[in-house]
Design a protein around this motif. Structure first.
Motif, mmCIF file in Angstrom:
data_model
loop_
_atom_site.group_PDB
_atom_site.id
_atom_site.type_symbol
_atom_site.label_atom_id
_atom_site.label_comp_id
_atom_site.label_asym_id
_atom_site.label_seq_id
_atom_site.Cartn_x
_atom_site.Cartn_y
_atom_site.Cartn_z
ATOM 1 N N ALA A 1 6.832 10.772 -100.715
ATOM 2 C CA ALA A 1 6.272 12.204 -100.294
ATOM 3 C C ALA A 1 5.340 12.868 -100.551
ATOM 4 O O ALA A 1 4.169 12.905 -100.080
ATOM 5 N N ILE A 2 6.008 13.172 -101.809
ATOM 6 C CA ILE A 2 4.270 14.997 -102.542
ATOM 7 C C ILE A 2 3.213 13.587 -102.809
ATOM 8 O O ILE A 2 1.941 14.667 -102.489
ATOM 9 N N GLN A 3 3.584 12.858 -103.343
ATOM 10 C CA GLN A 3 2.718 12.064 -103.746
ATOM 11 C C GLN A 3 1.303 11.208 -102.875
ATOM 12 O O GLN A 3 1.027 11.825 -102.856
ATOM 13 N N LYS A 4 1.965 11.170 -101.941
ATOM 14 C CA LYS A 4 1.507 10.750 -100.471
ATOM 15 C C LYS A 4 0.467 12.058 -100.321
ATOM 16 O O LYS A 4 -0.421 11.733 -99.424
ATOM 17 N N ALA A 5 1.024 12.859 -99.916
ATOM 18 C CA ALA A 5 0.854 14.415 -99.304
ATOM 19 C C ALA A 5 -1.138 14.740 -99.913
ATOM 20 O O ALA A 5 -1.163 15.130 -99.559
ATOM 21 N N LYS A 6 -0.576 14.195 -101.267
ATOM 22 C CA LYS A 6 -1.852 14.467 -102.259
ATOM 23 C C LYS A 6 -3.257 13.741 -101.860
ATOM 24 O O LYS A 6 -4.223 14.259 -102.656
ATOM 25 N N GLN A 7 -3.005 13.003 -101.378
ATOM 26 C CA GLN A 7 -3.457 11.869 -101.434
ATOM 27 C C GLN A 7 -4.600 11.616 -99.965
ATOM 28 O O GLN A 7 -4.178 11.782 -99.024
ATOM 29 N N LEU A 37 5.288 13.949 -92.142
ATOM 30 C CA LEU A 37 4.813 14.493 -93.470
ATOM 31 C C LEU A 37 5.591 16.162 -93.849
ATOM 32 O O LEU A 37 6.284 16.719 -94.432
ATOM 33 N N ARG A 38 5.521 16.213 -92.547
ATOM 34 C CA ARG A 38 6.331 18.424 -91.894
ATOM 35 C C ARG A 38 6.924 17.917 -92.710
ATOM 36 O O ARG A 38 7.826 18.960 -93.376
ATOM 37 N N THR A 39 8.324 17.074 -91.903
ATOM 38 C CA THR A 39 9.786 17.294 -91.395
ATOM 39 C C THR A 39 10.075 16.901 -92.738
ATOM 40 O O THR A 39 11.404 17.282 -93.465
ATOM 41 N N GLU A 40 9.274 16.165 -94.164
ATOM 42 C CA GLU A 40 10.007 15.715 -95.089
ATOM 43 C C GLU A 40 9.665 16.284 -96.313
ATOM 44 O O GLU A 40 10.976 16.549 -97.459
ATOM 45 N N LEU A 41 8.634 17.775 -95.713
ATOM 46 C CA LEU A 41 8.151 18.697 -96.812
ATOM 47 C C LEU A 41 8.834 19.712 -97.106
ATOM 48 O O LEU A 41 8.379 20.796 -97.501
ATOM 49 N N ARG A 42 9.098 20.205 -95.845
ATOM 50 C CA ARG A 42 8.319 21.725 -95.393
ATOM 51 C C ARG A 42 10.699 21.802 -95.825
ATOM 52 O O ARG A 42 10.239 23.445 -96.624
ATOM 53 N N GLY A 43 10.876 21.366 -96.214
ATOM 54 C CA GLY A 43 12.261 22.252 -97.170
ATOM 55 C C GLY A 43 12.333 22.659 -98.207
ATOM 56 O O GLY A 43 13.197 22.960 -98.973
ATOM 57 N N ARG A 76 -6.616 19.930 -94.237
ATOM 58 C CA ARG A 76 -6.225 19.158 -94.842
ATOM 59 C C ARG A 76 -5.971 19.232 -96.394
ATOM 60 O O ARG A 76 -5.558 19.800 -96.708
ATOM 61 N N ASP A 77 -7.215 20.322 -97.186
ATOM 62 C CA ASP A 77 -7.365 20.438 -98.163
ATOM 63 C C ASP A 77 -5.663 21.752 -98.279
ATOM 64 O O ASP A 77 -5.276 21.790 -99.729
ATOM 65 N N GLN A 78 -5.933 22.653 -98.043
ATOM 66 C CA GLN A 78 -5.166 23.775 -97.690
ATOM 67 C C GLN A 78 -3.254 23.065 -98.077
ATOM 68 O O GLN A 78 -2.568 23.749 -98.828
ATOM 69 N N VAL A 79 -3.205 22.136 -97.210
ATOM 70 C CA VAL A 79 -2.282 21.717 -97.345
ATOM 71 C C VAL A 79 -1.863 20.287 -98.441
ATOM 72 O O VAL A 79 -0.158 20.864 -99.079
ATOM 73 N N ILE A 80 -2.947 19.812 -99.020
ATOM 74 C CA ILE A 80 -2.982 19.181 -100.392
ATOM 75 C C ILE A 80 -2.732 20.217 -101.666
ATOM 76 O O ILE A 80 -2.461 20.158 -102.765
ATOM 77 N N ASP A 81 -3.305 21.745 -101.718
ATOM 78 C CA ASP A 81 -3.422 22.615 -102.194
ATOM 79 C C ASP A 81 -1.855 23.417 -102.869
ATOM 80 O O ASP A 81 -1.000 23.506 -104.037
ATOM 81 N N GLN A 82 -0.996 23.351 -101.429
ATOM 82 C CA GLN A 82 0.109 24.184 -101.400
ATOM 83 C C GLN A 82 0.947 22.432 -101.634
ATOM 84 O O GLN A 82 2.635 23.385 -102.368
ATOM 85 N N VAL A 83 0.904 21.325 -101.500
ATOM 86 C CA VAL A 83 2.238 20.587 -102.096
ATOM 87 C C VAL A 83 1.453 19.950 -103.558
ATOM 88 O O VAL A 83 2.681 19.951 -104.115
ATOM 89 N N SER A 84 0.562 20.405 -103.661
ATOM 90 C CA SER A 84 0.805 20.328 -105.624
ATOM 91 C C SER A 84 0.583 21.422 -106.165
ATOM 92 O O SER A 84 0.611 21.002 -107.612
ATOM 93 N N ARG A 85 1.230 22.866 -105.308
ATOM 94 C CA ARG A 85 1.927 23.383 -106.154
ATOM 95 C C ARG A 85 3.147 23.573 -106.786
ATOM 96 O O ARG A 85 4.080 24.502 -106.593
#
Length: 255
Positions: free
Chosen positions: A188-194, A209-215, A165-174
Motif C-alpha cells: 500500500a505504501i508503494q502504491k501511495a508513492k506513485q 488508501l486512508r484506511t490502509e495507512l492511517r494506523g 497529493r504531493d503532501q500525501v506522497i511526502d508523508q508516506v515516504s517518511r
C-alpha cells in the motif's frame, strides 16, 4: 467621568428602576486624543483536530453533491455518522446536546442532508468534536484530514489536488520500512508513492488508501535539516544619513 458613570444607583428612576446605562458627551475629543477609539477584536477559538476533520467531511459531502457523485456522498455520510457515534456519551457537554445528536441519528436525516441538517452539523455537532479522545491518534487524524481535503479537491477538479497529493506522497515516504508494522503495509505504501495512483482516483479509492495507512502514520520519521547557522551583518553607519523624528507619547490621563 467613565468611573462616575459606571457607579450603580438603585431605584434612580423609581422603585425597582435602577440605572442600567449612561452616556458620555465627549465635547473636546478626548477619546481620539488619547487613542481610546480602538475597535475591539473578538478572540478567535482554535478548532481542535477532530472538529476540523468533521467540518471537512461535511464539505466533502457538499462537494460530492455538487459533483453528483453518489458513491462519494454515501461514503462521506457514513464517515460523518461514525464521527457522531464516537462522541463520548458520559461528557456533560455532550449530554446537553443529546436531542440534537439523536436527531442526527434518525434514519434518513443525514442521507437527506437538508439545509437545516447541514446547519446543525456545522454549528451544533462540530464544536462537540473537541470532547473526543484523540490521545495517540493525532497522526492518524491528520492523515484523515489530508485525504479528505484531497478528495474535495479531486471532486472539484481543483489545482490544489496536485499539492495535496504531493503532501500525501511526502508523508508516506517518511515511513520507515524497517519496522514490522510498516513493512506489513509495504504494498500500500508503494502504491501511495506513485503519482499514477491518483490519476482518475475516486473518493472511494482515496478512502481505501486512508484506511490502509492511517494506523501506521504514527511511525513517520520527522525530517530535520541542519540547524541554521547564525548570520552576522556588518552594517556601516553614516552620520549624514541620521534622521531624528519627534514622537509624541500619549498616556491616558497624563500629558
Amino acid at each position: 467621568m467613565i468611573g462616575r458613570g459606571t457607579r450603580l444607583c438603585e431605584n434612580l428612576f423609581g422603585p425597582g428602576k435602577h440605572k442600567t446605562t449612561f452616556q458620555i458627551f465627549d465635547h473636546w475629543g478626548n477619546f481620539e486624543y488619547f487613542d481610546e477609539l480602538k475597535k475591539e477584536v473578538a478572540p478567535t477559538r482554535a478548532k481542535s483536530l477532530p472538529e476540523q476533520l468533521f467540518e471537512t467531511r461535511i464539505a466533502l459531502a457538499e462537494a460530492a453533491l455538487a459533483a453528483q457523485d453518489l458513491d462519494a456522498f454515501k461514503l462521506s455520510i457514513s464517515l460523518i455518522a461514525a464521527d457522531i457515534a464516537a462522541l463520548p456519551s458520559e461528557c456533560l457537554s455532550i449530554r446537553e446536546k443529546w436531542k440534537d445528536i439523536q436527531s442526527m441519528k434518525r434514519d434518513g436525516v443525514l442521507e437527506a442532508f437538508a439545509a437545516a441538517t447541514r446547519a446543525s452539523l456545522k454549528t451544533v455537532i462540530a464544536p462537540l468534536m473537541v470532547w473526543r479522545d484523540v490521545h495517540g491518534k493525532e497522526p492518524a487524524l491528520k492523515f484523515d484530514l489530508l485525504i479528505a481535503r484531497l478528495s474535495i479537491a479531486t471532486l472539484a477538479k481543483s489545482s490544489d489536488a496536485a499539492d495535496l497529493r504531493d503532501q500525501v506522497i511526502d508523508q508516506v515516504s517518511r515511513l520507515p520500512i524497517n519496522l514490522q508494522p510498516v513493512l506489513e503495509k509495504l504494498p500500500a505504501i508503494q502504491k501511495a508513492k506513485q503519482k499514477a495512483t491518483y490519476v482518475g482516483a475516486t473518493t472511494t479509492d482515496l478512502d481505501s488508501l486512508r484506511t490502509e495507512l492511517r494506523g501506521i502514520m504514527r511511525y513517520q520519521v520527522n525530517v530535520t535539516g541542519d540547524p541554521a547557522q547564525p548570520r552576522y551583518l556588518d552594517v556601516a553607519e553614516d552620520a549624514t544619513e541620521y534622521r531624528f523624528i519627534p514622537h509624541h507619547v500619549k498616556l491616558a490621563g497624563l500629558d
